[in-house]
Design an enzyme around this catalytic site. Structure first.
Site, short mmCIF file in Angstrom:
data_model
loop_
_atom_site.label_atom_id
_atom_site.label_comp_id
_atom_site.label_asym_id
_atom_site.label_seq_id
_atom_site.Cartn_x
_atom_site.Cartn_y
_atom_site.Cartn_z
CE LYS A 112 -7.46 0.72 3.72
NZ LYS A 112 -6.26 1.42 4.26
CB CYS A 159 -4.09 -1.61 4.90
SG CYS A 159 -3.06 -1.10 6.31
CD GLU A 205 -2.76 1.10 2.56
OE1 GLU A 205 -3.90 1.58 2.50
OE2 GLU A 205 -2.27 0.60 3.60
#
Length: 283
Positions: free
Chosen positions: A131, A171, A58
Site C-alpha cells: 500500500k 483502501c 484489507e
C-alpha cells in the site's frame, strides 16, 4: 511452509468469455485463527458460486484496538502462517486469491508493510503490492494515523489473471487516480479496503464508480463491513462495478460474498462507443 513463487514465464490467459469474480466482506476482530476460519468458509462459498478470482478485504486477519498487534504478527515474504493460509486456500478451492492485506516485514523495525499478495489456483505467488498511500484522518474523537505503524510502498502493481489485466490498490489509494493511470489499460481494478463509516458514507461509492468510469474497466472492492470487537465501525458495501460505472453487486454490512461476471465484451463495447482512453493528451 515456504511459499513457492511462479516461474517468470507463468502467466494467466486473458479471458475471451465472461468470468465470475467475487469480493469477500468480513468483520474481522483480534482473534487471527477465528478470522482465518471465517474467511476460508467465505472463499469456499465464492468458489461454489463459480468465481475464478476471489478477493479478500484489507486487514482480514486482524483488526485490533492494539495498533502494535499487526507488528507482532508480521511475516517475511515467502514464509509464515498467514501466507501459508492464503496459498493453501487458493490451491484447495481452485481459485486465484487476492489476499486482502497482511502485515509483512518493513525496513523500519517497529513498522510493517500493508501488503496484498496474490496466489494463483496452484497456490503460487503471482503478485505483491505494498500500500502506497497511508490513511490519516481526524474529526473530533475519531482519529486514524496509519503512518504510525505502516511503512508505505512505492511501486504500482498490475498482473495478468483469469480476469485479464488486473491492477492492485488498497483502501486510501482510491483517492489518488494517478496511481491507476500509472498502471496503463486494465480490465479489472481490485481494491481491498477497511473504509471508516464516516468516510465511506460520504465517498466510497462515488469514488469507486469514478475509477471504473475513467479507466473503463471493472472495479471490485472487498471491504470490512460492520461493528468490530474493538468498537470500530467500517462502512462495508463491498461491490463490483462495470466499466460504465454501474454497480453490479453490493453487500452493505456483515460477512458475506458478492459475485458477478466480468465480461470482456462489455469492456470493448464501452471503449468503442466512448474512446476516452484513446483521447488522452496528458500523462
Amino acid at each position: 511452509m515456504t511459499i513457492t513463487k511462479p516461474a517468470e514465464s507463468v502467466e494467466a490467459a486473458l479471458p475471451e468469455a465472461p468470468v465470475r469474480i467475487a469480493a469477500v466482506q468480513t468483520v474481522s476482530g483480534p482473534d487471527v485463527d477465528a478470522n482465518l476460519k471465517a474467511v476460508d468458509a467465505l472463499i469456499a462459498e465464492a468458489a461454489a458460486e463459480g468465481a475464478c478470482l476471489v478477493a479478500l478485504p484489507e486487514y482480514f486477519p486482524l483488526i485490533s484496538s492494539d495498533e502494535m498487534a499487526k507488528v507482532r504478527i508480521r511475516e517475511a515474504e515467502g514464509e509464515g502462517p498467514l501466507q501459508s493460509f492464503l496459498a493453501d486456500a487458493a490451491r484447495r478451492h481452485g481459485v486465484w486469491l487476492v489476499g486482502g492485506t497482511i502485515p509483512l516485514q518493513a525496513e523500519v523495525q517497529d513498522k510493517v508493510r500493508n501488503s496484498t499478495l496474490v496466489f494463483d489456483a496452484q497456490g503460487r505467488l503471482a503478485a505483491r503490492y505494498d500500500k502506497i498511500h497511508l490513511f490519516g484522518f481526524q474529526r473530533a474523537e475519531e482519529r486514524y494515523d496509519e503512518a504510525a505503524t505502516i511503512e508505505p510502498g512505492s511501486t504500482p502493481c498490475c498482473f495478468d489473471s483469469p480476469a485479464g489485466r488486473t491492477g492492485l490498490s488498497v483502501c486510501y489509494d482510491l483517492r489518488f487516480p494517478e496511481l491507476f493511470r500509472a498502471m496503463g489499460e486494465l480490465d479489472l481494478i481490485v481494491l481491498p479496503a477497511a473504509f471508516t463509516y464516516t468516510t465511506g458514507r460520504a465517498h466510497w461509492e462515488v469514488l469507486l464508480r469514478a475509477r471504473a468510469i475513467e479507466n473503463q474497466c471493472y472495479v471490485m472492492a472487498p471491504a470490512q463491513g460492520g461493528r468490530h470487537p474493538n468498537g470500530r465501525v467500517t462502512w462495508g458495501h463491498s461491490m463490483i462495478i462495470d466499466p460504465w460505472g454501474e454497480v453490479l453487486a453490493c453487500r452493505e454490512v456483515g460477512e458475506g460474498v458478492v459475485v458477478s461476471e466480468l465480461d470482456p465484451a462489455r469492456i470493448a463495447a464501452v471503449r468503442e462507443s466512448l474512446p476516452a482512453l484513446r483521447h488522452r493528451r496528458l500523462g
